[in-house]
Design an enzyme around this catalytic site. Structure first.
Site, PDB file in Angstrom:
ATOM      1  N   GLU A   9       0.809  -1.220   0.000  1.00 54.85           N
ATOM      2  CA  GLU A   9       0.000   0.000   0.000  1.00 54.85           C
ATOM      3  C   GLU A   9       0.843   1.271   0.000  1.00 54.85           C
ATOM      4  O   GLU A   9       0.644   2.177   0.809  1.00 54.85           O
ATOM      5  CB  GLU A   9      -0.963  -0.013   1.196  1.00 54.85           C
ATOM      6  CG  GLU A   9      -1.916  -1.188   1.183  1.00 54.85           C
ATOM      7  CD  GLU A   9      -2.829  -1.251   2.402  1.00 54.85           C
ATOM      8  OE1 GLU A   9      -2.768  -0.317   3.234  1.00 54.85           O
ATOM      9  OE2 GLU A   9      -3.579  -2.231   2.527  1.00 54.85           O
TER      10      GLU A   9
ATOM     11  N   ASN B 252       2.098  -5.276  -3.034  1.00 52.87           N
ATOM     12  CA  ASN B 252       0.719  -5.593  -2.672  1.00 52.87           C
ATOM     13  C   ASN B 252      -0.075  -4.309  -2.441  1.00 52.87           C
ATOM     14  O   ASN B 252       0.401  -3.389  -1.766  1.00 52.87           O
ATOM     15  CB  ASN B 252       0.726  -6.429  -1.377  1.00 52.87           C
ATOM     16  CG  ASN B 252      -0.619  -7.039  -1.060  1.00 52.87           C
ATOM     17  OD1 ASN B 252      -1.215  -7.699  -1.897  1.00 52.87           O
ATOM     18  ND2 ASN B 252      -1.098  -6.820   0.153  1.00 52.87           N
TER      19      ASN B 252
ATOM     20  N   ASP C 114     -12.090 -10.269   0.326  1.00 51.57           N
ATOM     21  CA  ASP C 114     -13.363 -10.333   1.055  1.00 51.57           C
ATOM     22  C   ASP C 114     -14.329  -9.377   0.369  1.00 51.57           C
ATOM     23  O   ASP C 114     -13.916  -8.519  -0.413  1.00 51.57           O
ATOM     24  CB  ASP C 114     -13.221 -10.024   2.558  1.00 51.57           C
ATOM     25  CG  ASP C 114     -12.497  -8.719   2.846  1.00 51.57           C
ATOM     26  OD1 ASP C 114     -12.540  -7.790   2.021  1.00 51.57           O
ATOM     27  OD2 ASP C 114     -11.872  -8.622   3.919  1.00 51.57           O
TER      28      ASP C 114
END
Length: 397
Positions: A170, A216, A291
């Site tokens: 990030e 990521n 998710d």
């Protein structure tokens, strides 16, 4: 003649079943792929299907179902928190390897691979580090050395046990940040500049030549405008391209896959397009923290099926979109759920205004939801010629 044909057909069926890692029908019972685990169905495609693991729950003797499903349903595990810096080194110079080592041992016992998460992130840093920088007792030169030593020590400790490392996490801003033009954000960019990203990959590679090294991030599931000023996926694409041009040993891009049913999200072909463009750089890809959360309206909380059912169906579709896209691009090596049961999901504790939840593939009582069943169906019915065996990614020198 009929007997010979029957024997030949039986041999083909057994050989096919062996190739696909499934058992032929025995004792009059037809083979039922729906009875297989997610990990076994994914294995048919060479895909590793995993979950993040809460180590406290894994040890909870009052909740054995969590440990059972973690070991049986998944072929990779990721430490939800145990490998983050504040967990590993809460006091400067004193590392707490215990919980992370236990996860590695659990994975070894259950024939699982481990994704290492995370080496460099601006969140969940130990207080001694952030306060030392804030009060000036840690200089920028010292900070760079601290980061190098941390990466080297952690990667060396787990050398040979980690399949994929999230090296940098990030690092890129969002269009709603200030300024709105996309840029490198956070603690490390502020104090060391963006070159820390290349440094981190080089230090990690020096410590473990065989682990796959990933960048990521979230909101990089599909391309938008194609302008790096406001399209985060394009920004990350250009960042990866530039790192490769500088011979930085980056092996893959991890797309987190945190989605919400209240958003438009993407279709499968949009996601496939993004995966293929990263693969065109010679990079592996992975979905690393999947998710799909929903808003917990008053109706949802009251049990109104007219509000619950559309959310469950939308959730299943979004899980399916990401999984189908991964299956369609052979450089997509793994697909990781960020927790698998609503009983132990991070979402309600983080998204509270308005409240959100229903983010995983099992409900609070460990009953599989529609999303779980659709993932199984995707794995069962996918195959050649559109789904090909996984590509082999070698660590970049």
């Amino acid at each position: 003649m009929k007997l010979r044909r029957w024997l030949a057909a039986g041999a083909v069926a057994v050989a096919t079943a062996a190739t696909l890692n499934v058992a032929p029908a025995t004792a009059g019972r037809p083979y039922d792929p729906a009875a297989q685990s997610l990990r076994d169905l994914a294995k048919n495609h060479g895909l590793y299907l995993g979950t993040a693991v809460d180590m406290d729950v894994l040890h909870d003797a009052t909740d054995p179902r969590y440990r059972e499903l973690t070991g049986s349903e998944f072929s990779t595990v990721t430490a939800e928190n145990a490998m983050k810096w504040e967990s590993l080194e809460p006091t400067r110079g004193h590392y707490n390897w215990g919980p992370a080592d236990e996860l590695v041992a659990f994975a070894r016992k259950h024939d699982q691979r481990v994704r290492g998460h995370v080496l460099v992130w601006q969140n969940q840093l130990p207080g001694w580090l952030t306060s030392g920088v804030a009060d000036g007792s840690i200089s920028k030169a010292e900070l760079r050395g601290i980061l190098r030593d941390h990466i080297t020590k952690v990667v060396t400790h787990f050398k040979g046990s980690i399949w994929q490392w999230d090296v940098v996490n990030e690092a890129v801003s969002d269009p709603w940040d200030t300024p709105s033009t996309l840029h490198y954000k956070g603690f490390w960019a502020e104090h060391l500049g963006p070159d820390y990203i290349a440094d981190a990959f080089r230090w990690a590679r020096a410590a473990d030549p065989k682990a796959l090294l990933f960048y990521n991030d979230y909101n990089i599931e599909a391309f938008g405008s194609g302008n790096a000023a406001d399209d985060k996926t394009q920004f990350v694409y250009e960042m990866a391209r530039d790192l490769l041009a500088k011979r930085v040993p980056i092996d893959g891009i991890g797309s987190q896959g945190h989605l919400g049913t209240q958003y438009g999200n993407y279709d499968t072909l949009q996601v496939v397009d993004a995966l293929k463009k990263f693969a065109g750089l010679g990079l592996a890809t992975a979905f690393t923290e999947v998710d799909v959360r929903s808003q917990l309206t008053a109706g949802v909380q009251a049990g109104d099926e007219a509000e619950i059912n559309p959310r469950l169906q939308a959730s299943a579709l979004n899980f399916s979109i990401l999984l189908r896209a991964c299956l369609a691009e052979r450089h997509c090596l793994s697909f990781t759920l960020w927790g698998f049961t609503d009983r132990h999901s991070w979402v309600p504790g983080w998204f509270s205004d308005p409240p959100e939840g229903l983010a995983t593939v099992y409900d609070e009582n460990y009953q599989p939801k529609r999303a779980y069943q659709e993932m199984k169906a995707d794995l069962i019915f996918a195959g050649p010629p559109y789904v090909l065996p996984r590509a082999v990614q070698s660590p970049r020198k």
